[in-house]
Design an enzyme around this catalytic site. Sequence first.
Site, PDB file in Angstrom:
ATOM      1  N   ASP A  49      11.382  26.838  25.096  1.00  0.00           N
ATOM      2  CA  ASP A  49      11.759  28.256  25.232  1.00  0.00           C
ATOM      3  C   ASP A  49      12.220  28.568  26.655  1.00  0.00           C
ATOM      4  O   ASP A  49      12.746  29.635  26.921  1.00  0.00           O
ATOM      5  CB  ASP A  49      10.553  29.158  24.909  1.00  0.00           C
ATOM      6  CG  ASP A  49      10.078  28.961  23.487  1.00  0.00           C
ATOM      7  OD1 ASP A  49      10.951  28.848  22.603  1.00  0.00           O
ATOM      8  OD2 ASP A  49       8.857  28.893  23.261  1.00  0.00           O
ATOM      9  N   HIS A  50      11.977  27.649  27.549  1.00  0.00           N
ATOM     10  CA  HIS A  50      12.260  27.905  28.970  1.00  0.00           C
ATOM     11  C   HIS A  50      13.146  26.786  29.480  1.00  0.00           C
ATOM     12  O   HIS A  50      12.640  25.796  30.008  1.00  0.00           O
ATOM     13  CB  HIS A  50      10.938  27.968  29.742  1.00  0.00           C
ATOM     14  CG  HIS A  50      11.095  28.460  31.149  1.00  0.00           C
ATOM     15  ND1 HIS A  50      11.473  27.642  32.182  1.00  0.00           N
ATOM     16  CD2 HIS A  50      10.926  29.683  31.698  1.00  0.00           C
ATOM     17  CE1 HIS A  50      11.517  28.338  33.314  1.00  0.00           C
ATOM     18  NE2 HIS A  50      11.193  29.572  33.046  1.00  0.00           N
TER      19      HIS A  50
END
Lengths: 183, 127
Positions: free
Chosen positions: A33-34
């Site tokens: 997600d990052h």
Amino acid sequence: MRWMWIDRVIELVPGQRLVAIKNVSLAEEHLHDHFAADPPTPGSRGRPALPVMPASLILEGMAQTAGILVGHASGFATKVILAKIGTASLERDAGPGCTLRYTATIERMDLVGASTSGVVELMDHAAGTADQPARFERIGVIDLMFSHLDHNMGAAGAPGAAFPKHNFVFGEGFKTLLRTSGF
Amino acid sequence: MTRDEVFQKVRDVLVDALAVDEDEVTAEASLVNNLGAESIDFLDIVFKLEQAFGIKIGQGELFPENVSQDARFVQNGKVTPAGIDALRARLPHVDFRSFEADPQLSKVGEIFTVDTLVRFVERKLAA
């Protein structure tokens, strides 16, 4: 269970310095997600995914490194909590397959608290060759302050500050880490 | 070291410790009310003053400690006259005059100004 952000302690000079490493892995779900990919939209080509360790977690890694050092100095008898981030600067991203090395040094410590200085280094294993192995390169500094909770809550007479007697800061996670690291 | 030189170094310490602008750090500025200092900042300031001036500051020497634990010194959340006398003896660099009008324990941190720190450092350097 405590969320551990260092994998191994590699050097401990009691009351002075602690060095720890963290291997960044794609198995860590948050990396997906990052940063996740931005799909193309009308008017934008989008962006491919870029998995890098969040800077806030690098900060936590240093806080754990320095926190263990400060806690160890008093035999883990007091609750040591992160109280202040004096300086935090990171110049490069740490992607999967890289190794971070945290070096924390106690600058000053007394009954009330401690201040530590910290250096963050990164080893990009892909940067090495057979002749010249990859090396750690300095990518940032993180200076922190810790409070010795028991002392401060008692002396300052802060109203409503009731904490459990057992040392909730240094639980099994940290003890296991030190033991498996050979300390 | 002149008073002005001491002030400039104290100002650098506060800019660093409290993330404030240089021009906010005036002699009269209160650490808590004007510069936003919180309890842990006091410890940070002590550490940074030691480094900046090469001095050693004992626990409770610059900022008061353990006042609240003595029943003679604090009653109903207020510092008693005996408590103020004790503080004055222990902290000769602090001006307690405005605090005496409303000596609430919770406000004891507010009496510290930039000038208090300058006076404290001057005393230490002269000792």
